[in-house]
Design an enzyme around this catalytic site. Sequence first.
Site, short mmCIF file in Angstrom:
data_model
loop_
_atom_site.label_atom_id
_atom_site.label_comp_id
_atom_site.label_asym_id
_atom_site.label_seq_id
_atom_site.Cartn_x
_atom_site.Cartn_y
_atom_site.Cartn_z
N VAL A 180 -6.04 11.84 -2.66
CA VAL A 180 -5.85 11.84 -4.45
C VAL A 180 -4.33 11.36 -4.25
O VAL A 180 -4.46 10.57 -5.49
CB VAL A 180 -6.27 13.42 -5.21
CG1 VAL A 180 -7.26 14.15 -4.69
CG2 VAL A 180 -5.36 13.75 -4.75
N HIS A 237 -12.12 7.78 -7.98
CA HIS A 237 -11.25 7.79 -8.19
C HIS A 237 -11.28 7.94 -9.82
O HIS A 237 -10.92 7.55 -10.66
CB HIS A 237 -10.57 5.98 -8.87
CG HIS A 237 -8.45 5.95 -8.85
ND1 HIS A 237 -7.80 4.93 -7.96
CD2 HIS A 237 -7.91 7.19 -8.67
CE1 HIS A 237 -6.97 5.47 -8.43
NE2 HIS A 237 -7.19 6.51 -8.82
N ALA A 286 -10.59 11.71 -10.64
CA ALA A 286 -9.07 12.56 -10.25
C ALA A 286 -9.28 13.48 -11.39
O ALA A 286 -8.82 14.24 -11.95
CB ALA A 286 -8.59 13.05 -8.99
N ILE A 321 1.50 16.42 -9.19
CA ILE A 321 0.16 16.98 -8.20
C ILE A 321 0.98 18.36 -7.14
O ILE A 321 0.20 19.30 -7.48
CB ILE A 321 -0.04 15.91 -8.22
CG1 ILE A 321 -1.13 14.75 -8.61
CG2 ILE A 321 -1.54 16.09 -7.15
CD1 ILE A 321 -0.80 13.01 -8.23
N GLU A 378 -10.68 0.00 -2.55
CA GLU A 378 -11.41 0.37 -3.55
C GLU A 378 -11.51 -1.00 -4.52
O GLU A 378 -10.77 -2.43 -4.84
CB GLU A 378 -9.79 1.08 -4.17
CG GLU A 378 -10.50 1.36 -5.14
CD GLU A 378 -9.55 3.06 -5.70
OE1 GLU A 378 -9.15 3.31 -7.16
OE2 GLU A 378 -9.16 3.72 -4.85
N ARG A 409 -2.95 7.24 -3.38
CA ARG A 409 -3.69 6.27 -3.54
C ARG A 409 -4.42 5.31 -1.71
O ARG A 409 -3.30 5.99 -0.69
CB ARG A 409 -2.57 5.08 -3.09
CG ARG A 409 -1.73 4.59 -4.84
CD ARG A 409 -2.95 4.12 -5.81
NE ARG A 409 -2.81 4.40 -7.06
CZ ARG A 409 -2.85 5.37 -7.88
NH1 ARG A 409 -3.35 6.22 -7.81
NH2 ARG A 409 -2.37 4.51 -9.41
#
Length: 317
Positions: free
Chosen positions: A228, A278, A280, A150, A259, A230
Amino acid sequence: MTAASGARPALEPIAVVPEAEAGLVAAVERAGGTVAPLDERTRGIVWSASAGGADLVDALRRAPGTRWVQLPWAGVDGFADVLAAAHGDGRVWTSGKGVYAQPVAEHALALTLALLRRLPRRARADEWRRDHSSRSLFGARVVVLGAGGIAESLLRLLAPFGARVAVVRRGGGAVEGAERTVTTGRLLEVVTGADVLIVAAALTEETRGLVDAGVLAALAPGAVVVNVGRGPIVSTDALLAALDSGHLGGAGLDVTDPEPLPAGHALWSAPDCLITPHVADALATTPALLAERVEHNVRAFLGEGDYAGLIDLEAGY
């Protein structure tokens, strides 16, 4: 990276469980693998569920001869207990590490630009009110926490903006495209005065709660935070306090702690907070991306090339 000698089994059955998803079954077969129900003959497991650590343990008990396990996502914290118990079991463990890097990096950039341009507050506005509080990404000081796929994709996306990027990573070694690369212990140093902090790290005991009140306070007034990675990497209480005080210019969260984020949670109404659930990596192309990884690793399982996305059991990701 090549698996240890003798770790790769010969052509033997691979189980796609708990659901034999058609795309993953086809990927195994394209690579020359043999798909068969889970039993004592199973030598490879492609796990098709995003969670279910206890179910995976049960599957491994039913298939004790398993030598390779493929997990579906880049983040493997949902399987932390399974992986902790896997030390020395002789199995090769792989994940979706790097598979979803481009869509997640794209989402991180979208959140960053939205926050800098004050879109959360403007999307909620019900009257014409101009202000000059927007900020630019051009030439901004950006800190990226995490140095995986990422981060690598994000650095390429940030390059046209001329952003001055520092990458914070667990180990040493420079990251191409970053102005600076430092280890986790120097996080506070590099975030001091930064305009943007993007969290794209794996959740481990080292990173849990790493972005705390001190880190947020060190950012420049009006800075924005994007997560992006956790949710538990960022202290929710500290984030809310920094938003409520006005020190932060905004927060973009694709992951949260807790979450799923329950209705009525304070983050939903926090100033300049933009939350996505969540998603992405939730694109129409996501199943195909995972299938490509499975196909690649089945070939490695059969002795052709190296495994991709090897999980470091010591590091936990």
